[in-house]
Design an enzyme around this catalytic site. Structure first.
Site, mmCIF file in Angstrom:
data_model
loop_
_atom_site.group_PDB
_atom_site.id
_atom_site.type_symbol
_atom_site.label_atom_id
_atom_site.label_comp_id
_atom_site.label_asym_id
_atom_site.label_seq_id
_atom_site.Cartn_x
_atom_site.Cartn_y
_atom_site.Cartn_z
ATOM 1 N N ASN A 9 0.872 -1.177 0.000
ATOM 2 C CA ASN A 9 0.000 0.000 0.000
ATOM 3 C C ASN A 9 0.907 1.224 0.000
ATOM 4 O O ASN A 9 1.492 1.556 1.033
ATOM 5 C CB ASN A 9 -0.900 -0.045 1.247
ATOM 6 N N LYS A 11 0.151 4.244 -0.259
ATOM 7 C CA LYS A 11 -0.474 5.441 0.347
ATOM 8 C C LYS A 11 -0.258 6.663 -0.557
ATOM 9 O O LYS A 11 -0.298 6.522 -1.780
ATOM 10 C CB LYS A 11 0.051 5.633 1.770
ATOM 11 N N HIS A 95 -9.403 0.940 4.962
ATOM 12 C CA HIS A 95 -8.134 1.200 5.645
ATOM 13 C C HIS A 95 -8.372 2.136 6.829
ATOM 14 O O HIS A 95 -9.218 3.030 6.754
ATOM 15 C CB HIS A 95 -7.120 1.820 4.673
ATOM 16 N N GLU A 97 -6.817 4.578 7.804
ATOM 17 C CA GLU A 97 -6.652 6.006 7.478
ATOM 18 C C GLU A 97 -7.901 6.557 6.805
ATOM 19 O O GLU A 97 -8.160 7.765 6.873
ATOM 20 C CB GLU A 97 -5.384 6.180 6.609
ATOM 21 N N GLU A 167 -5.278 -4.903 10.585
ATOM 22 C CA GLU A 167 -4.291 -3.854 10.785
ATOM 23 C C GLU A 167 -4.586 -3.128 12.098
ATOM 24 O O GLU A 167 -5.424 -2.203 12.126
ATOM 25 C CB GLU A 167 -4.329 -2.845 9.628
ATOM 26 N N GLY A 173 2.573 2.364 10.869
ATOM 27 C CA GLY A 173 3.521 3.462 10.731
ATOM 28 C C GLY A 173 4.221 3.841 12.020
ATOM 29 O O GLY A 173 4.864 4.881 12.108
ATOM 30 N N SER A 213 3.512 -2.033 10.408
ATOM 31 C CA SER A 213 4.949 -2.106 10.662
ATOM 32 C C SER A 213 5.569 -3.446 10.279
ATOM 33 O O SER A 213 6.487 -3.933 10.949
ATOM 34 C CB SER A 213 5.266 -1.761 12.125
HETATM 35 P P1 13P Z 1 3.116 0.466 7.738
HETATM 36 O O1 13P Z 1 3.623 -0.813 7.122
HETATM 37 O O2 13P Z 1 3.835 1.689 7.229
HETATM 38 O O3 13P Z 1 3.006 0.385 9.214
HETATM 39 O O4 13P Z 1 1.614 0.653 7.173
HETATM 40 C C1 13P Z 1 0.751 -0.413 7.257
HETATM 41 C C2 13P Z 1 -0.448 -0.093 6.471
HETATM 42 O O5 13P Z 1 -1.207 0.798 6.797
HETATM 43 C C3 13P Z 1 -0.696 -0.873 5.244
HETATM 44 O O6 13P Z 1 -1.958 -0.651 4.741
#
Ligand code: 13P
Length: 252
Positions: A9, A11, A95, A97, A167, A173, A213
């Site tokens: 992903n 982002k 997601h 976010e 997740e 992150g 992560s």
């Molecule tokens: P990270 O791997 O940067 O923690 O992000 C995970 C994520 O949100 C994947 O969709």
């Protein structure tokens, strides 16, 4: 036996140039390797560029979001049919976010999932608890609600086109990865919930990715867990060598 599935992903990162280069490197390194499913999910503007880079390769293309309508006066939105048209096989829905940064509710995400499936896309449907919810021992309750409402009305046949991604929001992150015990417990709970909502066969079939992560050095441990069927990778998917190391960890 469920095949492992590693998706990147991206982002809101990359440029047209870096997206093309990253996709090309990943695809060339994978060649036709069938031992693991791999997808990349670039930002909308680079979907066409990346689709061309992946043409004829085994790496699949996904988008990060979609609207639930086919078309219309929805300024700034992108429909599932458009994603299909540009070459996407997958779309990420729900997601954290989107849930927490843009206020997307279970009901909205349910509409999006149904629309995406109706358009012929496969869905990576994300669930996961906030830190405060975990600390209040509400993880299972949160997952239960997100799955019950998010998947409402989807048939077991449609669930063959759905991948779930667990997740935990506190792991995204942050560099704070879930422990193997935490990940396995959540994944087993999700699979049990699928058995209740559908049946044992559906529960055994659906791939459940872990996200939060995931890095080259923790990927193998997570993906060797019985109910972890791959990874949804954020930050580490932006560097070809790191992403490929995670893909290699999935191959075992
Ligand atoms: P990270 O791997 O940067 O923690 O992000 C995970 C994520 O949100 C994947 O969709």
């Amino acid at each position: 036996m469920r095949p492992k599935f590693v998706a990147g992903n991206w982002k809101m990162y990359t440029s047209a140039g870096t997206a093309k280069a990253l996709a090309t490197t990943v695809a060339m390194s994978m060649k036709g390797d069938k031992r693991v499913m791999v997808a990349v999910c670039p930002p909308f503007p680079w979907l066409g560029v990346v689709a061309s880079a992946l043409d004829g390769m085994s790496v699949m293309l996904g988008a990060q979001n979609c609207h639930f309508e086919k078309e219309g006066a929805y300024t700034g939105e992108v429909s599932p049919a458009m994603l299909r048209d540009v070459g996407c096989q997958y779309v990420i829905i729900g997601h954290s976010e989107r849930r927490h940064g843009f206020g997307e509710t279970d009901d909205l995400l349910n509409k999006k999932a149904k629309a995406a499936l109706a358009a012929g896309l496969k869905v990576i449907f994300c669930v996961g608890e906030l830190l405060a919810e975990r600390e209040a021992n509400q993880t299972e309750q949160v997952l239960d609600t997100q799955l019950t409402n998010g998947l409402a009305g989807l048939t077991s046949a449609q669930m063959h086109s759905v991948v779930l991604a667990y997740e935990p929001v506190w792991a995204i992150g942050t560099g704070k990865v879930a422990t193997p015990e935490q990940a396995q417990a959540a994944h087993a709970f999700i699979r049990g919930k699928l058995a209740g909502l559908y049946d044992a066969g559906t529960a055994a079939h659906v791939q459940i990715q872990y996200g939060g992560s995931v890095k080259a050095d923790n990927a193998a441990g997570l993906m060797s867990l019985p109910d972890v069927d791959g990874a949804l990778v954020g930050g580490a998917s932006l560097k070809a060598d790191q992403f490929l190391a995670i893909v290699n960890a999935a191959i075992g």
